[in-house]
Design a protein around this motif. Structure first.
Motif, PDB file in Angstrom:
ATOM      1  N   GLY A 164     -32.465 -42.870 -33.879  1.00  0.00           N
ATOM      2  CA  GLY A 164     -32.868 -43.743 -34.974  1.00  0.00           C
ATOM      3  C   GLY A 164     -34.348 -43.998 -35.049  1.00  0.00           C
ATOM      4  O   GLY A 164     -34.788 -44.862 -35.812  1.00  0.00           O
ATOM      5  N   ASP A 165     -35.158 -43.275 -34.304  1.00  0.00           N
ATOM      6  CA  ASP A 165     -36.592 -43.529 -34.284  1.00  0.00           C
ATOM      7  C   ASP A 165     -37.342 -42.203 -34.216  1.00  0.00           C
ATOM      8  O   ASP A 165     -36.802 -41.185 -33.777  1.00  0.00           O
ATOM      9  N   ILE A 166     -38.578 -42.211 -34.681  1.00  0.00           N
ATOM     10  CA  ILE A 166     -39.471 -41.071 -34.506  1.00  0.00           C
ATOM     11  C   ILE A 166     -40.408 -41.423 -33.358  1.00  0.00           C
ATOM     12  O   ILE A 166     -41.212 -42.351 -33.459  1.00  0.00           O
ATOM     13  N   VAL A 167     -40.294 -40.735 -32.267  1.00  0.00           N
ATOM     14  CA  VAL A 167     -40.978 -41.085 -31.024  1.00  0.00           C
ATOM     15  C   VAL A 167     -42.388 -40.520 -31.022  1.00  0.00           C
ATOM     16  O   VAL A 167     -42.624 -39.365 -31.416  1.00  0.00           O
ATOM     17  N   HIS A 168     -43.337 -41.320 -30.565  1.00  0.00           N
ATOM     18  CA  HIS A 168     -44.705 -40.833 -30.415  1.00  0.00           C
ATOM     19  C   HIS A 168     -44.760 -39.827 -29.269  1.00  0.00           C
ATOM     20  O   HIS A 168     -44.271 -40.092 -28.161  1.00  0.00           O
ATOM     21  N   ALA A 169     -45.363 -38.679 -29.522  1.00  0.00           N
ATOM     22  CA  ALA A 169     -45.457 -37.621 -28.523  1.00  0.00           C
ATOM     23  C   ALA A 169     -46.861 -37.574 -27.948  1.00  0.00           C
ATOM     24  O   ALA A 169     -47.842 -37.457 -28.700  1.00  0.00           O
ATOM     25  N   PRO A 170     -47.017 -37.673 -26.634  1.00  0.00           N
ATOM     26  CA  PRO A 170     -48.346 -37.532 -26.042  1.00  0.00           C
ATOM     27  C   PRO A 170     -48.838 -36.092 -26.171  1.00  0.00           C
ATOM     28  O   PRO A 170     -48.055 -35.150 -26.162  1.00  0.00           O
ATOM     29  N   LEU A 171     -50.108 -35.932 -26.310  1.00  0.00           N
ATOM     30  CA  LEU A 171     -50.682 -34.590 -26.454  1.00  0.00           C
ATOM     31  C   LEU A 171     -51.924 -34.488 -25.570  1.00  0.00           C
ATOM     32  O   LEU A 171     -52.912 -35.177 -25.820  1.00  0.00           O
ATOM     33  N   PRO A 172     -51.883 -33.690 -24.489  1.00  0.00           N
ATOM     34  CA  PRO A 172     -50.742 -32.878 -24.053  1.00  0.00           C
ATOM     35  C   PRO A 172     -49.670 -33.741 -23.391  1.00  0.00           C
ATOM     36  O   PRO A 172     -49.942 -34.858 -22.961  1.00  0.00           O
ATOM     37  N   GLY A 173     -48.460 -33.199 -23.314  1.00  0.00           N
ATOM     38  CA  GLY A 173     -47.371 -33.931 -22.704  1.00  0.00           C
ATOM     39  C   GLY A 173     -46.071 -33.179 -22.810  1.00  0.00           C
ATOM     40  O   GLY A 173     -46.028 -32.022 -23.250  1.00  0.00           O
ATOM     41  N   GLY A 174     -44.987 -33.818 -22.405  1.00  0.00           N
ATOM     42  CA  GLY A 174     -43.667 -33.216 -22.442  1.00  0.00           C
ATOM     43  C   GLY A 174     -42.727 -34.046 -23.291  1.00  0.00           C
ATOM     44  O   GLY A 174     -42.847 -35.272 -23.371  1.00  0.00           O
TER      45      GLY A 174
ATOM     46  N   PHE B 232     -40.404 -36.075 -33.261  1.00  0.00           N
ATOM     47  CA  PHE B 232     -41.496 -36.678 -32.516  1.00  0.00           C
ATOM     48  C   PHE B 232     -42.750 -36.646 -33.395  1.00  0.00           C
ATOM     49  O   PHE B 232     -42.944 -35.722 -34.178  1.00  0.00           O
ATOM     50  N   ARG B 233     -43.614 -37.634 -33.254  1.00  0.00           N
ATOM     51  CA  ARG B 233     -44.850 -37.710 -34.036  1.00  0.00           C
ATOM     52  C   ARG B 233     -46.045 -37.578 -33.094  1.00  0.00           C
ATOM     53  O   ARG B 233     -46.094 -38.213 -32.044  1.00  0.00           O
ATOM     54  N   PHE B 234     -47.005 -36.727 -33.457  1.00  0.00           N
ATOM     55  CA  PHE B 234     -48.236 -36.637 -32.679  1.00  0.00           C
ATOM     56  C   PHE B 234     -49.421 -36.533 -33.632  1.00  0.00           C
ATOM     57  O   PHE B 234     -49.280 -36.145 -34.797  1.00  0.00           O
ATOM     58  N   ALA B 235     -50.580 -36.906 -33.130  1.00  0.00           N
ATOM     59  CA  ALA B 235     -51.815 -36.838 -33.916  1.00  0.00           C
ATOM     60  C   ALA B 235     -52.737 -35.805 -33.295  1.00  0.00           C
ATOM     61  O   ALA B 235     -52.873 -35.719 -32.072  1.00  0.00           O
ATOM     62  N   ALA B 236     -53.351 -34.998 -34.156  1.00  0.00           N
ATOM     63  CA  ALA B 236     -54.277 -33.971 -33.686  1.00  0.00           C
ATOM     64  C   ALA B 236     -55.368 -33.773 -34.728  1.00  0.00           C
ATOM     65  O   ALA B 236     -55.142 -33.949 -35.932  1.00  0.00           O
ATOM     66  N   THR B 237     -56.536 -33.412 -34.276  1.00  0.00           N
ATOM     67  CA  THR B 237     -57.658 -33.155 -35.164  1.00  0.00           C
ATOM     68  C   THR B 237     -57.504 -31.794 -35.833  1.00  0.00           C
ATOM     69  O   THR B 237     -57.034 -30.842 -35.214  1.00  0.00           O
ATOM     70  N   LYS B 238     -57.868 -31.711 -37.089  1.00  0.00           N
ATOM     71  CA  LYS B 238     -57.786 -30.460 -37.811  1.00  0.00           C
ATOM     72  C   LYS B 238     -58.557 -29.364 -37.073  1.00  0.00           C
ATOM     73  O   LYS B 238     -59.689 -29.580 -36.625  1.00  0.00           O
ATOM     74  N   GLY B 239     -57.913 -28.211 -36.938  1.00  0.00           N
ATOM     75  CA  GLY B 239     -58.515 -27.093 -36.221  1.00  0.00           C
ATOM     76  C   GLY B 239     -58.146 -27.034 -34.755  1.00  0.00           C
ATOM     77  O   GLY B 239     -58.409 -26.023 -34.095  1.00  0.00           O
ATOM     78  N   THR B 240     -57.529 -28.100 -34.249  1.00  0.00           N
ATOM     79  CA  THR B 240     -57.098 -28.105 -32.849  1.00  0.00           C
ATOM     80  C   THR B 240     -55.889 -27.182 -32.679  1.00  0.00           C
ATOM     81  O   THR B 240     -54.945 -27.239 -33.467  1.00  0.00           O
TER      82      THR B 240
END
Length: 340
Positions: A278-288, A302-310
């Motif tokens: 029931g949730d969208i989990v934040h994903a660490p980057l890097p991580g498992g 899962f939701r993660f944030a990354a800079t464009k071009g990464t």
């Protein structure tokens, strides 16, 4: 390898059968990575290498590799189990329900199949008592492709298991004893084969059939925060006590005084995220990322944030660690568009 398993907290004699083994000069075993040791013993027999295994009391149930070196070269890895179940040998005339070998559970049986024959075992207990049955064969390098059947006292089939997911062709099942309490276990080769190379280890008791842990990885030697998952974990009468060799092998003791479920875990110092329904989990980057599919068709997000071009690499290691899941991976942007 005879026997197929050695016991924690004991010194056991192990015999490796083969050719050109009279001049063994060195030995390697994954057991030596922990507090246990495997040592060579003198032998002049060209077809046998004798070993002494001293297994630490806290060594978890699991499968280990052994190799010996001679003047001719190094052997292929031979596989040996550490098991806390008591071991017995099979009887010779147990190829029918009427002549099934009686077992005092919990126990493990080292056996071999004969061509065209099934091996039958009988176990008595209380009605509706939980029982776990596991066949370890292909995971020990055996030629046996096991098929497992559970029968009641009249011969009615209660369960049929072939190629349990994630076990490389081996099989296992957890069930409740039928009315009367007596059940029968039949094991045979899927192709009706049989020879001295068709070895198996049959494990019977009240222990969990582990599928892994959540999260699936943790730091080296640390078990805090890991939760075992699999059939029978919910039936444990005490809080699951995890036992690890400090590497990838992990076991959980069952409800009896002996008998443990076993699995592998990943070792990683990266942060880990576990899917929550029931949730969208934040994903660490890097991580498992870890999760447990409870129903067909489930999608874990899962939701993660990354800079464009990464450059971001997603790698599924589920099958490589003995899990049944075969993942499909997709990346969507914030607008829900598929981008990878």
């Amino acid at each position: 390898v005879v026997p197929l398993a050695v016991a924690p907290g004991r010194t056991s004699e192990v015999v490796l059968h083969g050719l050109n083994l009279a001049d063994v000069t060195d030995l390697w075993s994954s057991l030596d990575a922990g507090h246990s040791t495997l040592r060579l013993k003198p032998s002049a027999d060209d077809r046998k290498a004798l070993l002494s295994a001293v297994v630490h009391p806290t060594c978890p149930v699991g499968i280990h590799a052994v190799q010996v070196a001679t003047a001719e070269g190094i052997t292929a890895p031979l596989l040996l189990m550490v098991d806390d179940l008591p071991t017995i040998g099979e009887s010779k005339e147990h190829h029918a329900l009427a002549t099934a070998q009686p077992l005092n559970v919990p126990v493990a049986v080292d056996g071999v199949t004969e061509a065209g024959q099934a091996d039958y075992f009988q176990s008595a207990g209380d009605p509706e008592q939980w029982v776990s049955v596991e066949v370890v064969a292909t995971r020990l390098g055996s030629k046996l492709d096991p098929v497992l059947r559970i029968l009641d006292a009249t011969g009615n089939e209660l369960a049929f298991v072939d190629d349990s997911p994630g076990l490389s062709g081996d099989c296992r099942v957890r069930f409740q004893r039928p009315a009367g309490g007596t059940c029968y276990v039949a094991i045979e080769d899927a192709a009706l084969g049989g020879s001295s190379a068709h070895q198996y280890r049959l494990r019977i008791g009240d222990f969990p059939l582990l599928a892994g842990t959540l999260p699936a990885a943790g730091p080296h030697g640390q078990l805090a925060g890991l939760r075992p998952v699999g059939a029978g974990v919910a039936d444990l009468k005490a809080q699951p006590a995890l036992l690890s060799d400090g590497n990838t092998r992990m076991a959980v003791k069952g409800n009896a005084t002996v008998g443990s479920g076993h699995t592998n875990m990943l070792v990683s110092d990266l942060p880990q995220a576990v899917f929550t329904a029931g949730d969208i989990v934040h994903a660490p980057l890097p991580g498992g990322l870890s999760g447990l599919f409870r129903e067909p068709g489930e999608v874990h997000s899962f939701r993660f944030a990354a800079t464009k071009g990464t450059r971001v690499v997603l790698s599924d290691v589920s099958r490589g660690t003995g899990q049944a899941a075969m993942l499909g991976l997709a990346i969507h942007n914030a607008a829900g568009q598929l981008i990878g």
